[in-house]
Design an enzyme around this catalytic site. Structure first.
Site, mmCIF file in Angstrom:
data_model
loop_
_atom_site.group_PDB
_atom_site.id
_atom_site.type_symbol
_atom_site.label_atom_id
_atom_site.label_comp_id
_atom_site.label_asym_id
_atom_site.label_seq_id
_atom_site.Cartn_x
_atom_site.Cartn_y
_atom_site.Cartn_z
ATOM 1 N N ARG A 36 2.733 6.394 12.850
ATOM 2 C CA ARG A 36 1.732 5.933 11.895
ATOM 3 C C ARG A 36 2.117 4.569 11.353
ATOM 4 N NH1 ARG A 36 -0.180 8.834 7.318
ATOM 5 N NH2 ARG A 36 -0.425 10.613 8.650
ATOM 6 N N GLU B 3 -10.213 13.586 7.773
ATOM 7 C CA GLU B 3 -10.545 14.626 6.808
ATOM 8 C C GLU B 3 -11.301 13.931 5.675
ATOM 9 O OE1 GLU B 3 -8.286 17.841 3.914
ATOM 10 O OE2 GLU B 3 -7.116 16.751 5.390
ATOM 11 N N LYS C 33 -3.465 9.287 0.962
ATOM 12 C CA LYS C 33 -4.731 9.398 0.245
ATOM 13 C C LYS C 33 -4.534 10.051 -1.114
ATOM 14 C CE LYS C 33 -6.838 11.119 3.902
ATOM 15 N NZ LYS C 33 -7.828 11.735 4.793
#
Ligand code: ATP
Ligand code: MG
Length: 578
Positions: free
Chosen positions: A277, A50, A287
């Site tokens: 992850r 994204e 982020k």
């Protein structure tokens, strides 16, 4: 010579061993798919960032995995797709940085660069198809009400009163949503699945919402935007993806991923596979949090060398090779865990050990006058550039009457086990001569040591004594008159806690920032040969660590070096244990 100690080795092995059983679980799924000629034997993955921030080391794991797997099979493909379904949030700056970082890591999407926003029209058609099939409806509850109706993990949800709207009414409303007749939040389009499903994702999830916000690629063409779950599976399908690899938090979204594709009877139905992850000690990776650090000025930018972003690591001196080796080594698994940051450090040390020329740099200079060395004489001393790699050749370094050594290499009153210079003691100057300290000059007021006086032994040229006399310590040095003054930035972990999220009540992760994560030294001295060193070039400063020329702040007039990583300092460890 290995640059890692056995403890680090052990740790590295431990982590590999841990992930070893599942290290190939994705590969074995793909191998068996190929064997059964599923997808006509094709392997096609994608990396779907994204564009709302810079890539970090966690993304490197996903990139290595997706591009890596595709490259292992003949004809294997991997797309780079921007998941830009959130208007307003995404920015061109991020898109460009992401492309740069993926290439820098060494991967290539060829001509397969895509944007989810390119599919908005197709996605809209799919939504209309769902409505026509009685599988989606326009719901006019408020966001608050939708939440209330959803129920909880232990209680089923309630049907929306709008669930029974006719196909005609839904089609009409949805079209008018698109036409901009309604304000944000007035209606949403929802999938009609099951409000009693134990999986909350299946309780009539929203698939379109109204947002009168321009999009960085489609401008103001749209005022309704698809939700992630709807856009993602269909983008995968449109692109002919075979294996849609994502992180574990999407496991509960998989039934929804499959539901959309099944209901819409698409030709290509990719298989979603989840993996754990990557989390690191002493850093944050979200982020949103990294953006906070940037916006609130805790770091100098997304590429601050303390950031876990690829831009930060690059500026710090990390190589793509080291990051890729690290990603291979950690493998993939199904359980979330935190990787010790020293493992990443291990890989960069190994890589830099091979590739970096050695030079001498004195970070905290102490002046040393060599009394019996003629003041007018300058000698060129031969020094090999990398004992690990003879192909890197050698250079010549000036030696003269006044030199600098590292302040910490001298102790007036040496503690036990301190083998470096002290009054009356002899040490070796790397590549040069033996010197002996004969006098200590101090500032009368402060008592601070200003300079040392030493004598050198001309019979020890090259740093070796003809009579076999041995010394315990070896120091690096530079010639005072010839060396260049440079700035050096030393970095430490950005956070003081292994888990920065562990905070006192009322505090947030920023309360765990390490106040000493950056130490700037302004009067360091390096060999004259470094004049004009290119931004980004990497060196080992003998005994001090691996350094690179800062790509932002360094100039020909004033070189700035970033310490990528220290060598292990055996003395610091001994001193700690005393
Ligand atoms: P963040 O939580 O930091 O916002 P994200 O997952 O929303 O990250 P995306 O841009 O959506 O970021 O991520 C693109 C891809 O990278 C996704 O497939 C995602 O699963 C993967 N990814 C993101 N973070 C990690 C991580 N820490 N480890 C492995 N893969 C990751
Ligand atoms: Mg995301």
């Amino acid at each position: 010579m290995k640059t890692i100690n056995s403890k680090e080795n052990e740790k590295a092995d431990l982590i590999t061993a841990d992930s070893a059983p599942s290290a190939n679980f994705i590969r074995s799924i793909i191998a068996s798919d190929i064997k059964e000629n599923k997808n006509d034997g094709r392997v096609h993955t994608r990396f779907p960032p994204e564009p709302n921030g810079y890539l970090h080391i966690g993304h490197a794991k996903a990139i290595s995995l997706n591009f890596g797997i595709a490259s292992e099979y003949e004809g294997g493909l991997c797309n780079l797709r921007f998941d830009d379904t959130n208007p307003g949030k995404e920015e061109v700056e991020y898109t460009e940085s992401i492309k740069f970082d993926v290439r820098w890591l060494g991967f290539d999407w060829g001509d397969r660069l895509f944007y989810a926003s390119d599919y908005f029209e197709t996605l809209y058609d799919y939504a209309v198809q769902l409505i026509k099939d009685g599988k989606a409806y326009v719901c006019s509850l408020s966001a608050e009400e939708i939440r209330e109706y959803r129920g909880t993990l232990t209680e089923p949800g309630k049907n929306s009163p709008y669930r029974t709207r006719s196909v005609e009414e839904n089609l009409d409303l949805f079209e008018r949503m698109r036409a901009g007749e309604f304000s944000d939040g007035a209606h949403v389009l929802r999938a009609k699945i099951d409000m009693a499903s134990p999986n909350l994702n299946m309780r009539d999830p929203t698939i379109y919402r109204i947002r009168h916000v321009p999009h960085h690629r489609t401008g103001s063409k749209w005022c309704i935007y698809p939700m992630y779950d709807f856009a993602h599976c269909l983008s995968d399908s449109i692109e002919g993806i075979t294996h849609s690899i994502c992180t574990l938090e999407f496991e509960n979204n998989r039934p929804l991923y499959d539901w959309f594709l099944n209901e819409l009877k698409v030709k290509c139905h990719p298989q979603q596979i989840e993996f754990a992850r990557l989390n690191f000690s002493y850093t944050v990776m979200s982020k949103r949090k990294l953006l906070k650090l940037v916006e609130e000025g805790y770091v100098s930018g997304w590429d601050d060398p303390r950031m876990p972003t690829l831009g930060g690591l690059r500026r710090r001196g990390y190589t793509p090779e080291a990051i890729r080796s690290f990603c291979e080594r950690i493998g993939v698994s199904k359980t979330n865990s935190t990787v010790d940051i020293s493992l990443l450090e291990h890989f960069i040390r190994e890589d830099l050990n091979k590739r970096s020329p050695r030079v001498m740099a004195v970070l905290r200079p102490l002046r040393v006058v060599i009394d019996n060395y003629p003041a007018s004489r300058v000698e060129e001393i031969d020094a090999v550039n990398n004992p690990e790699d003879p192909r890197m050749g050698s250079r010549r370094i000036p030696f003269s009457h006044v030199i600098y050594i590292e302040r910490e290499d001298f102790r007036e009153h040496p503690p036990k086990k301190f083998f470096r210079l002290s009054p009356g003691r002899e040490i070796r100057l790397k590549h040069a001569y033996y010197i002996k300290c004969v006098k200590v000059v101090k500032d009368e007021q402060t008592g601070e040591i200003i300079e040392l006086h030493c004598t050198y032994d001309p019979e020890t040229k090259g740093g070796w004594s003809a009579d076999g006399r041995r010394v315990m310590g070896t120091s690096h040095w530079v010639s005072a008159a010839h060396s260049l003054e440079v700035e050096v930035r030393l970095y430490d972990h950005l956070f003081i806690k292994e888990n920065p999220e562990e905070v006192e009540e009322g505090e947030d992760f920023k309360s765990n920032l390490n106040p000493d994560s950056l130490v700037t030294l302004k009067s360091c001295r390096v060999e004259p040969g470094l004049r004009g060193a290119e931004p980004g070039s990497r060196y080992q400063f003998l005994r001090m660590g691996y350094f690179c020329v800062d790509s932002v702040d360094s100039s020909d007039e004033r070189l700035v070096f970033n310490r990528t990583i220290s060598l292990r300092d055996s003395w610091a460890r001994i001193e700690k244990s005393l």
